[in-house]
Design a protein around this motif. Structure first.
Motif, PDB file in Angstrom:
ATOM      1  N   HIS A 272      36.969  45.243  42.810  1.00  0.00           N
ATOM      2  CA  HIS A 272      35.746  45.694  42.144  1.00  0.00           C
ATOM      3  C   HIS A 272      34.927  46.601  43.062  1.00  0.00           C
ATOM      4  O   HIS A 272      34.420  47.638  42.623  1.00  0.00           O
ATOM      5  N   GLN A 273      34.816  46.231  44.316  1.00  0.00           N
ATOM      6  CA  GLN A 273      34.023  47.026  45.256  1.00  0.00           C
ATOM      7  C   GLN A 273      34.651  48.412  45.455  1.00  0.00           C
ATOM      8  O   GLN A 273      33.966  49.427  45.401  1.00  0.00           O
TER       9      GLN A 273
ATOM     10  N   LYS B 269      34.653  40.004  40.443  1.00  0.00           N
ATOM     11  CA  LYS B 269      34.227  40.615  41.702  1.00  0.00           C
ATOM     12  C   LYS B 269      34.996  40.066  42.896  1.00  0.00           C
ATOM     13  O   LYS B 269      34.936  40.617  43.977  1.00  0.00           O
TER      14      LYS B 269
ATOM     15  N   SER C  39      33.528  47.418  35.491  1.00  0.00           N
ATOM     16  CA  SER C  39      32.750  48.155  36.487  1.00  0.00           C
ATOM     17  C   SER C  39      31.821  49.175  35.850  1.00  0.00           C
ATOM     18  O   SER C  39      30.675  49.333  36.268  1.00  0.00           O
TER      19      SER C  39
ATOM     20  N   GLN D  45      28.896  47.417  34.358  1.00  0.00           N
ATOM     21  CA  GLN D  45      27.955  47.014  35.407  1.00  0.00           C
ATOM     22  C   GLN D  45      27.015  48.162  35.773  1.00  0.00           C
ATOM     23  O   GLN D  45      25.880  47.935  36.150  1.00  0.00           O
TER      24      GLN D  45
END
Length: 112
Positions: A103-104, A43, A69, A72
């Motif tokens: 990641h975001q 992350k 991702s 998640q």
């Protein structure tokens, strides 16, 4: 640690991740002098870390990041087209925002 030293460490750790996708951990350590057990918080990988990798390493790391991702999000079904679109859109944003977290951005692009 200075900013440069920290970035250099992160880049070598990410390269280790890319190499580990195609090699055994012992081969990575032996061939590249990397410690395969070096922890990397997925992350926290920045866009700069990714865009400065060579094309093959970038593809390996981005594919791994996509898998992380999607896991998640609790999803196990993927579409090759969706993977390509999310990664291309992420890389486009990353070029413009080198300090952003991959990641975001990738998670946002996957929601499209």
């Amino acid at each position: 640690m200075t900013y440069f030293t920290n970035k250099l460490f992160t880049k070598s750790a990410i390269f280790g991740l890319a190499a580990a996708t195609v090699m055994s951990p012992s081969a990575v350590a032996q061939d590249y002098g990397l410690a395969p057990a070096t922890p990397v918080d997925l992350k926290e990988i920045s866009c700069w870390d990714i865009v400065t990798l060579n094309e093959d390493d970038r593809a390996s790391v981005m594919t791994m990041m996509y898998g992380y991702s999607i896991a998640q999000k609790g999803t196990s079904t993927i579409s090759p087209e969706a993977v390509q679109v999310a990664i291309v859109l992420t890389m486009t944003d990353c070029v413009e925002k080198p300090d952003a977290k991959v990641h975001q951005i990738l998670s946002e692009k996957m929601d499209r």
